[in-house]
Design a protein around this motif. Structure first.
Motif, PDB file in Angstrom:
ATOM      1  N   CYS A   7       0.877  -1.172   0.000  1.00  0.00           N
ATOM      2  CA  CYS A   7       0.000   0.000   0.000  1.00  0.00           C
ATOM      3  C   CYS A   7       0.915   1.222   0.000  1.00  0.00           C
ATOM      4  N   THR A   8       0.634   2.171  -0.860  1.00  0.00           N
ATOM      5  CA  THR A   8       1.497   3.350  -0.974  1.00  0.00           C
ATOM      6  C   THR A   8       1.654   4.063   0.362  1.00  0.00           C
ATOM      7  N   LYS A   9       0.604   4.077   1.167  1.00  0.00           N
ATOM      8  CA  LYS A   9       0.638   4.799   2.429  1.00  0.00           C
ATOM      9  C   LYS A   9       1.418   4.081   3.520  1.00  0.00           C
ATOM     10  N   ALA A  10       1.540   2.772   3.395  1.00  0.00           N
ATOM     11  CA  ALA A  10       2.146   2.037   4.513  1.00  0.00           C
ATOM     12  C   ALA A  10       3.123   0.940   4.116  1.00  0.00           C
ATOM     13  N   GLY A  11       3.284   0.670   2.837  1.00  0.00           N
ATOM     14  CA  GLY A  11       4.268  -0.314   2.410  1.00  0.00           C
ATOM     15  C   GLY A  11       3.775  -1.750   2.420  1.00  0.00           C
ATOM     16  N   ALA A  12       4.730  -2.668   2.282  1.00  0.00           N
ATOM     17  CA  ALA A  12       4.437  -4.094   2.148  1.00  0.00           C
ATOM     18  C   ALA A  12       3.769  -4.669   3.389  1.00  0.00           C
ATOM     19  N   GLY A  13       2.712  -5.445   3.156  1.00  0.00           N
ATOM     20  CA  GLY A  13       2.017  -6.130   4.238  1.00  0.00           C
ATOM     21  C   GLY A  13       0.727  -5.467   4.672  1.00  0.00           C
ATOM     22  N   MET A  14       0.480  -4.243   4.223  1.00  0.00           N
ATOM     23  CA  MET A  14      -0.654  -3.475   4.738  1.00  0.00           C
ATOM     24  C   MET A  14      -2.002  -4.088   4.370  1.00  0.00           C
ATOM     25  N   THR A  15      -2.127  -4.635   3.178  1.00  0.00           N
ATOM     26  CA  THR A  15      -3.427  -5.157   2.740  1.00  0.00           C
ATOM     27  C   THR A  15      -3.555  -6.673   2.906  1.00  0.00           C
ATOM     28  N   CYS A  16      -2.609  -7.275   3.615  1.00  0.00           N
ATOM     29  CA  CYS A  16      -2.634  -8.734   3.770  1.00  0.00           C
ATOM     30  C   CYS A  16      -3.817  -9.228   4.596  1.00  0.00           C
ATOM     31  N   ALA A  17      -4.381  -8.380   5.437  1.00  0.00           N
ATOM     32  CA  ALA A  17      -5.483  -8.827   6.294  1.00  0.00           C
ATOM     33  C   ALA A  17      -6.661  -9.337   5.474  1.00  0.00           C
ATOM     34  N   SER A  18      -6.962  -8.671   4.372  1.00  0.00           N
ATOM     35  CA  SER A  18      -8.083  -9.119   3.546  1.00  0.00           C
ATOM     36  C   SER A  18      -7.810 -10.493   2.938  1.00  0.00           C
ATOM     37  N   ARG A  19      -6.552 -10.756   2.592  1.00  0.00           N
ATOM     38  CA  ARG A  19      -6.205 -12.066   2.038  1.00  0.00           C
ATOM     39  C   ARG A  19      -6.236 -13.138   3.128  1.00  0.00           C
ATOM     40  N   ALA A  20      -5.731 -12.784   4.302  1.00  0.00           N
ATOM     41  CA  ALA A  20      -5.732 -13.743   5.410  1.00  0.00           C
ATOM     42  C   ALA A  20      -7.155 -14.117   5.806  1.00  0.00           C
ATOM     43  N   LYS A  21      -8.066 -13.181   5.676  1.00  0.00           N
ATOM     44  CA  LYS A  21      -9.468 -13.415   6.034  1.00  0.00           C
ATOM     45  C   LYS A  21     -10.182 -14.302   5.020  1.00  0.00           C
ATOM     46  N   SER A  22      -9.853 -14.151   3.759  1.00  0.00           N
ATOM     47  CA  SER A  22     -10.605 -14.846   2.710  1.00  0.00           C
ATOM     48  C   SER A  22      -9.942 -16.110   2.172  1.00  0.00           C
ATOM     49  N   ASN A  23      -8.625 -16.221   2.343  1.00  0.00           N
ATOM     50  CA  ASN A  23      -7.885 -17.345   1.768  1.00  0.00           C
ATOM     51  C   ASN A  23      -7.389 -18.266   2.872  1.00  0.00           C
ATOM     52  N   SER A  24      -7.921 -19.475   2.921  1.00  0.00           N
ATOM     53  CA  SER A  24      -7.562 -20.418   3.991  1.00  0.00           C
ATOM     54  C   SER A  24      -6.107 -20.868   3.903  1.00  0.00           C
ATOM     55  N   ASP A  25      -5.487 -20.710   2.748  1.00  0.00           N
ATOM     56  CA  ASP A  25      -4.098 -21.124   2.571  1.00  0.00           C
ATOM     57  C   ASP A  25      -3.118 -19.953   2.697  1.00  0.00           C
ATOM     58  N   TYR A  26      -3.610 -18.802   3.058  1.00  0.00           N
ATOM     59  CA  TYR A  26      -2.744 -17.621   3.107  1.00  0.00           C
ATOM     60  C   TYR A  26      -1.554 -17.828   4.039  1.00  0.00           C
ATOM     61  N   PHE A  27      -1.808 -18.345   5.231  1.00  0.00           N
ATOM     62  CA  PHE A  27      -0.731 -18.460   6.213  1.00  0.00           C
ATOM     63  C   PHE A  27       0.290 -19.521   5.824  1.00  0.00           C
ATOM     64  N   LYS A  28      -0.109 -20.524   5.067  1.00  0.00           N
ATOM     65  CA  LYS A  28       0.853 -21.497   4.567  1.00  0.00           C
ATOM     66  C   LYS A  28       1.850 -20.806   3.644  1.00  0.00           C
ATOM     67  N   MET A  29       1.334 -19.899   2.840  1.00  0.00           N
ATOM     68  CA  MET A  29       2.188 -19.168   1.915  1.00  0.00           C
ATOM     69  C   MET A  29       3.134 -18.239   2.666  1.00  0.00           C
ATOM     70  N   VAL A  30       2.609 -17.508   3.631  1.00  0.00           N
ATOM     71  CA  VAL A  30       3.424 -16.503   4.303  1.00  0.00           C
ATOM     72  C   VAL A  30       4.492 -17.150   5.183  1.00  0.00           C
ATOM     73  N   VAL A  31       4.162 -18.266   5.822  1.00  0.00           N
ATOM     74  CA  VAL A  31       5.149 -18.958   6.658  1.00  0.00           C
ATOM     75  C   VAL A  31       6.269 -19.542   5.790  1.00  0.00           C
ATOM     76  N   LYS A  32       5.920 -19.981   4.611  1.00  0.00           N
ATOM     77  CA  LYS A  32       6.913 -20.576   3.715  1.00  0.00           C
ATOM     78  C   LYS A  32       7.845 -19.529   3.110  1.00  0.00           C
ATOM     79  N   ASN A  33       7.305 -18.356   2.807  1.00  0.00           N
ATOM     80  CA  ASN A  33       8.062 -17.369   2.031  1.00  0.00           C
ATOM     81  C   ASN A  33       8.671 -16.223   2.822  1.00  0.00           C
ATOM     82  N   TYR A  34       8.242 -16.040   4.062  1.00  0.00           N
ATOM     83  CA  TYR A  34       8.745 -14.915   4.840  1.00  0.00           C
ATOM     84  C   TYR A  34       9.200 -15.381   6.221  1.00  0.00           C
ATOM     85  N   LYS A  35      10.119 -14.612   6.828  1.00  0.00           N
ATOM     86  CA  LYS A  35      10.612 -14.911   8.148  1.00  0.00           C
ATOM     87  C   LYS A  35      10.494 -13.679   9.038  1.00  0.00           C
TER      88      LYS A  35
END
Length: 256
Positions: free
Chosen positions: A228-256
């Protein structure tokens, strides 16, 4: 009458006619090979099991946090108490909000005159405004810290360690509503990254939305890092985490 019997030779012949019992076993080489195979399989599958378990736990904590905040807003409405932060003076909303949480601890804020040396309850986030954000929250990618001014209008801690941090987010700064950040697993548990275990929500006209929703200031543009231009990387992830049941599998695998 003559007693029947066997001679020694006959007895030996008789024993040789009895069925033999076969003895089975494994050689040392076979045991070592088997253990080696088990080790390889474990090395391949164990990391995935650990990641999946962590992802499942994070998703559960996220959904629980979202539910707690949503319920508090509904209870406010039931009591004819405005759930819209714009109805309150600065730094008053979070105190009213705390009345609709069970056993929440008031951690204070920064702009209420609190200093960085203020003694806060254990588990609360200690603001470091005015200095470098060496122990603060990071964006999803890189090591850039989020300025404390993004959530300095009050902070509440739930019994399980979850932190709810408030920002008045006035319209003059370009926000549609009040932004609420949630540390879903507590500040003491890393990585403290936006979009991983730290998420943004926005209350717009009294309704709670996961940041990234079309009603929020930062609409999810479907890029890789929920930017998000106002806040940078990660700001809009809440909507994905809410709607996508596999979101956290992706984030745990790709980020530390």
């Amino acid at each position: 009458m003559q007693e029947e019997g066997f001679t020694l030779a006959e007895s030996a012949a008789h024993l040789n006619m009895l069925p033999t019992v076969a003895k089975f076993g494994f050689t040392l080489a076979e045991v070592l090979i088997t253990l080696g195979i088990i080790g390889v399989v474990a090395a391949i599958t164990l990391p995935n099991l650990i990641q999946n378990n962590k992802a499942t736990k994070l998703r559960s904590q996220f959904l629980k946090s979202y539910s707690v905040i949503s319920q508090a807003i509904r209870l406010m409405e039931n009591d004819d108490i405005s759930p819209d932060p714009k109805s309150y003076k600065n730094r008053e909303y979070y105190k009213v909000f705390s009345n609709y949480l069970t056993n929440a601890t008031d951690c204070g804020g920064y702009s209420q005159g609190d200093s960085t040396n203020l003694k806060r309850p254990d588990g609360c986030y200690s603001y470091t405004m005015g200095g470098e954000y060496k122990e603060g929250y990071k964006k999803l990618t890189g090591n850039n810290y989020i300025g404390d001014g993004a959530f300095n209008e009050g902070q509440l801690m739930l019994p399980d360690g979850t932190l709810i941090l408030f920002d008045d987010s006035p319209v003059s700064e370009g926000w549609k509503g009040t932004v609420i950040y949630v540390d879903i697993n507590g500040y003491k548990n890393k990585p403290n990254r936006l979009g991983y275990d730290f998420f943004a929500f926005e209350i717009v006209d009294g309704t709670l939305y996961a940041m990234g929703d079309i009603k929020t200031t930062c609409v999810d543009n479907k890029d890789k890092d929920c930017s998000c231009t106002k806040a940078g990387a990660g700001m809009t992830c809440a909507s994905r985490a809410k709607s996508n049941s596999d979101y956290f599998k992706m984030v745990v695998k790709n980020y530390k």
